[in-house]
Design a protein around this motif. Structure first.
Motif, short mmCIF file in Angstrom:
data_model
loop_
_atom_site.label_atom_id
_atom_site.label_comp_id
_atom_site.label_asym_id
_atom_site.label_seq_id
_atom_site.Cartn_x
_atom_site.Cartn_y
_atom_site.Cartn_z
N ASN A 63 0.80 -1.22 0.00
CA ASN A 63 0.00 0.00 0.00
C ASN A 63 0.84 1.28 0.00
O ASN A 63 0.31 2.37 0.07
CB ASN A 63 -0.96 0.00 1.20
N GLY A 64 2.16 1.18 -0.05
CA GLY A 64 3.02 2.35 -0.14
C GLY A 64 3.75 2.72 1.14
O GLY A 64 4.54 3.65 1.16
N GLY A 65 3.52 2.03 2.22
CA GLY A 65 4.24 2.29 3.46
C GLY A 65 5.53 1.49 3.52
O GLY A 65 5.85 0.70 2.63
N TRP A 66 6.31 1.72 4.57
CA TRP A 66 7.55 0.97 4.73
C TRP A 66 7.92 0.88 6.21
O TRP A 66 7.40 1.61 7.04
CB TRP A 66 8.70 1.57 3.94
N ARG A 67 8.81 -0.06 6.52
CA ARG A 67 9.32 -0.28 7.87
C ARG A 67 10.81 -0.55 7.76
O ARG A 67 11.25 -1.31 6.91
CB ARG A 67 8.63 -1.49 8.49
N GLU A 68 11.58 0.07 8.64
CA GLU A 68 13.03 -0.06 8.58
C GLU A 68 13.59 -0.17 9.99
O GLU A 68 13.18 0.57 10.88
CB GLU A 68 13.61 1.16 7.87
N GLU A 69 14.54 -1.06 10.17
CA GLU A 69 15.24 -1.20 11.44
C GLU A 69 16.71 -0.89 11.23
O GLU A 69 17.31 -1.34 10.25
CB GLU A 69 15.12 -2.63 11.99
N THR A 82 3.35 4.91 7.28
CA THR A 82 2.17 4.29 6.72
C THR A 82 1.86 4.89 5.36
O THR A 82 2.45 5.89 4.94
CB THR A 82 0.96 4.49 7.65
N ALA A 83 0.91 4.30 4.67
CA ALA A 83 0.52 4.78 3.35
C ALA A 83 -0.15 6.15 3.44
O ALA A 83 -0.11 6.92 2.48
CB ALA A 83 -0.43 3.79 2.69
#
Length: 94
Positions: A63-69, A82-83
């Motif tokens: 949906n266009g969001g991302w998560r990064e650690e 979030t999107a």
């Protein structure tokens, strides 16, 4: 004066020749990504005089969001977007 001019000109030619001889080696090293340096504790690299983000483990969602650690010292920083554009950053120190 003539001897000074000849010596200066010869020195300049030798310096230019050495510079051109080293040029292909530096270009090939940077094209492979090995010419980049990373300042200690920073999350970016310097390649060709420009700041480039370090390759991370960013996972994009459909949906266009991302998560990064990313790791900073003893802590793990989690960044999420979030999107809808909401950004959240949390830090977990074990």
């Amino acid at each position: 004066m003539s001897m000074f001019v000849r010596t200066t000109f010869a020195t300049a030619l030798v310096a230019a020749g050495l510079g051109f001889a080293a040029l292909p080696a530096s270009v090939s090293a940077q094209s492979n990504g090995q010419g980049c340096v990373s300042p200690p504790g920073m999350n970016y690299m310097i390649c060709n005089g420009q700041r480039v983000p370090k390759p991370g483990n960013r996972v994009a969602t459909a949906n266009g969001g991302w998560r990064e650690e990313s790791k900073q010292g003893n802590c793990i920083v989690v960044r999420e977007k979030t999107a809808t554009g909401e950004f959240k950053e949390s830090r977990r120190c074990d």
